[in-house]
Design a protein around this motif. Structure first.
Motif, PDB file in Angstrom:
ATOM      1  N   LEU A 190      25.672 -38.941 -10.250  1.00 15.71           N
ATOM      2  CA  LEU A 190      25.626 -38.253 -11.537  1.00 15.71           C
ATOM      3  C   LEU A 190      25.401 -36.754 -11.365  1.00 15.71           C
ATOM      4  O   LEU A 190      26.026 -35.937 -12.053  1.00 15.71           O
ATOM      5  N   VAL A 191      24.524 -36.397 -10.448  1.00 19.09           N
ATOM      6  CA  VAL A 191      24.279 -34.972 -10.179  1.00 19.09           C
ATOM      7  C   VAL A 191      25.547 -34.304  -9.669  1.00 19.09           C
ATOM      8  O   VAL A 191      25.918 -33.201 -10.101  1.00 19.09           O
ATOM      9  N   ASN A 192      26.237 -34.963  -8.748  1.00 20.94           N
ATOM     10  CA  ASN A 192      27.468 -34.408  -8.181  1.00 20.94           C
ATOM     11  C   ASN A 192      28.574 -34.268  -9.216  1.00 20.94           C
ATOM     12  O   ASN A 192      29.470 -33.425  -9.066  1.00 20.94           O
ATOM     13  N   LYS A 193      28.508 -35.096 -10.251  1.00 20.11           N
ATOM     14  CA  LYS A 193      29.532 -35.053 -11.304  1.00 20.11           C
ATOM     15  C   LYS A 193      29.146 -34.125 -12.457  1.00 20.11           C
ATOM     16  O   LYS A 193      29.860 -34.047 -13.450  1.00 20.11           O
ATOM     17  N   GLY A 194      28.022 -33.453 -12.313  1.00 22.86           N
ATOM     18  CA  GLY A 194      27.669 -32.434 -13.299  1.00 22.86           C
ATOM     19  C   GLY A 194      26.598 -32.796 -14.305  1.00 22.86           C
ATOM     20  O   GLY A 194      26.411 -32.071 -15.296  1.00 22.86           O
ATOM     21  N   ALA A 195      25.879 -33.882 -14.101  1.00 26.33           N
ATOM     22  CA  ALA A 195      24.791 -34.230 -15.015  1.00 26.33           C
ATOM     23  C   ALA A 195      23.722 -33.138 -14.978  1.00 26.33           C
ATOM     24  O   ALA A 195      23.360 -32.658 -13.907  1.00 26.33           O
ATOM     25  N   LEU A 196      23.221 -32.761 -16.131  1.00 24.84           N
ATOM     26  CA  LEU A 196      22.220 -31.695 -16.225  1.00 24.84           C
ATOM     27  C   LEU A 196      20.859 -32.206 -15.797  1.00 24.84           C
ATOM     28  O   LEU A 196      20.375 -33.228 -16.308  1.00 24.84           O
ATOM     29  N   THR A 197      20.238 -31.497 -14.864  1.00 25.12           N
ATOM     30  CA  THR A 197      18.968 -31.952 -14.304  1.00 25.12           C
ATOM     31  C   THR A 197      17.745 -31.362 -15.004  1.00 25.12           C
ATOM     32  O   THR A 197      16.620 -31.792 -14.741  1.00 25.12           O
ATOM     33  N   HIS A 198      17.961 -30.389 -15.882  1.00 21.71           N
ATOM     34  CA  HIS A 198      16.815 -29.729 -16.525  1.00 21.71           C
ATOM     35  C   HIS A 198      16.446 -30.349 -17.868  1.00 21.71           C
ATOM     36  O   HIS A 198      15.449 -29.959 -18.481  1.00 21.71           O
ATOM     37  N   LEU A 199      17.216 -31.312 -18.344  1.00 31.28           N
ATOM     38  CA  LEU A 199      16.951 -31.904 -19.654  1.00 31.28           C
ATOM     39  C   LEU A 199      15.669 -32.732 -19.626  1.00 31.28           C
ATOM     40  O   LEU A 199      15.247 -33.235 -18.588  1.00 31.28           O
ATOM     41  N   VAL A 200      15.056 -32.872 -20.815  1.00 27.58           N
ATOM     42  CA  VAL A 200      13.847 -33.685 -20.943  1.00 27.58           C
ATOM     43  C   VAL A 200      14.051 -34.710 -22.057  1.00 27.58           C
ATOM     44  O   VAL A 200      14.894 -34.532 -22.938  1.00 27.58           O
ATOM     45  N   ASP A 201      13.267 -35.798 -22.019  1.00 29.27           N
ATOM     46  CA  ASP A 201      13.371 -36.817 -23.060  1.00 29.27           C
ATOM     47  C   ASP A 201      12.499 -36.432 -24.252  1.00 29.27           C
ATOM     48  O   ASP A 201      11.966 -35.319 -24.304  1.00 29.27           O
ATOM     49  N   ASN A 202      12.330 -37.353 -25.207  1.00 26.86           N
ATOM     50  CA  ASN A 202      11.583 -36.971 -26.406  1.00 26.86           C
ATOM     51  C   ASN A 202      10.073 -36.887 -26.180  1.00 26.86           C
ATOM     52  O   ASN A 202       9.326 -36.531 -27.089  1.00 26.86           O
ATOM     53  N   LYS A 203       9.632 -37.205 -24.968  1.00 24.47           N
ATOM     54  CA  LYS A 203       8.236 -36.983 -24.591  1.00 24.47           C
ATOM     55  C   LYS A 203       8.070 -35.694 -23.801  1.00 24.47           C
ATOM     56  O   LYS A 203       6.973 -35.372 -23.363  1.00 24.47           O
TER      57      LYS A 203
END
Length: 265
Positions: A190-203
């Protein structure tokens, strides 16, 4: 012949579980069981197609929802019964994007059970890959549940779903789910395909926080080695990854994170 078990299933249900066409024909012709119970769903999930065809010929309704709120097409997709899926679709009375329990579509079931042949067929006949369930979980979330990196790869490569789409009660991306589940291969994909790593969940938790609550030392080490997120970041409750590790009772993980610079307080 009228007796049922503790799940209210009769002799015919059990014959359908075994896929014994001869016994099913005998039971139906001699005892005339109601064709509109959960029989067709059971037969669709277990196979073979001949049993499903026979039940339909005897009056079973392919468009009727079962007690589990799923249609026969959902059950056949879940069970990977490609011949049955084709038969049901060709009846032309089945909505290929029908919603079952929790708003799950047949395509989602195929993805979640890593049923590649069924998945490909449903896509070829117009299944909608952009549907989400009642919790907002997408096809990509369901593919992750199936644990098939190949399925995830296909969904991403063909742009079927936004790789950063959020779902579930915590509004998490598939990347976050992979971090929580310790699925390193999928997370790297997922990281290699461009998934954003800085996002956070609703917590307010990032992938390091989430990976920590999952307890995988290997996953935590990978995230830090790739510098995917800030080790000092705090969630909405002001907790760091080290503090979450302590809360979860992961002593070694807590020690490791503190030594790497995650605040304890």
């Amino acid at each position: 012949m009228s007796q049922v078990d503790n799940d209210c299933e009769n002799t015919l249900h059990w014959a359908c579980k075994g896929g014994h066409e001869g016994i099913i024909k005998c039971l139906v012709r001699h005892y005339g069981f109601d064709m509109n119970l959960s029989l067709l769903n059971e037969a669709a999930y277990r196979g073979p197609r001949d049993v499903v065809e026979f039940l339909v010929c005897m009056g079973a309704n392919v468009s009727q929802v079962g007690p589990d709120r799923n249609y026969p097409l959902h059950c056949a997709s879940k069970g990977g019964q490609l011949d049955t899926v084709k038969y049901l679709v060709l009846q032309c009375t089945v909505d290929i994007n029908s919603r079952g329990a929790h708003g799950i579509t047949p395509l989602m079931w195929a993805a979640s059970m890593a049923q590649r042949d069924v998945f490909d067929f449903l896509m070829s006949v117009g299944a909608n890959s952009s549907c989400v369930d009642i919790f907002g979980n997408s096809l990509l979330h369901y593919a992750f549940r199936g644990g098939s990196a190949d399925m995830i790869q296909r969904i991403i490569s063909q742009d079927m779903v936004d790789i950063n789409i959020r779902g579930g009660i915590f509004r998490r991306t598939t990347l976050m789910d992979a971090a929580r589940g310790g699925k390193l291969k999928i997370l790297a994909l997922l990281v290699n395909k461009g998934a954003l790593t800085h996002l956070v969940d609703n917590k307010g938790r990032n992938i390091l926080h989430i990976a920590t609550t999952g307890g995988s030392m290997e996953m935590v080490k990978y995230i830090l080695s790739k510098n995917l997120t800030d080790i000092k970041a705090r969630d909405k409750d002001g907790k760091t990854a080290a503090m979450l590790a302590n809360d979860c009772g992961f002593v070694r993980l807590n020690t490791f994170l503190v030594l790497r610079g995650s605040p304890e307080k």
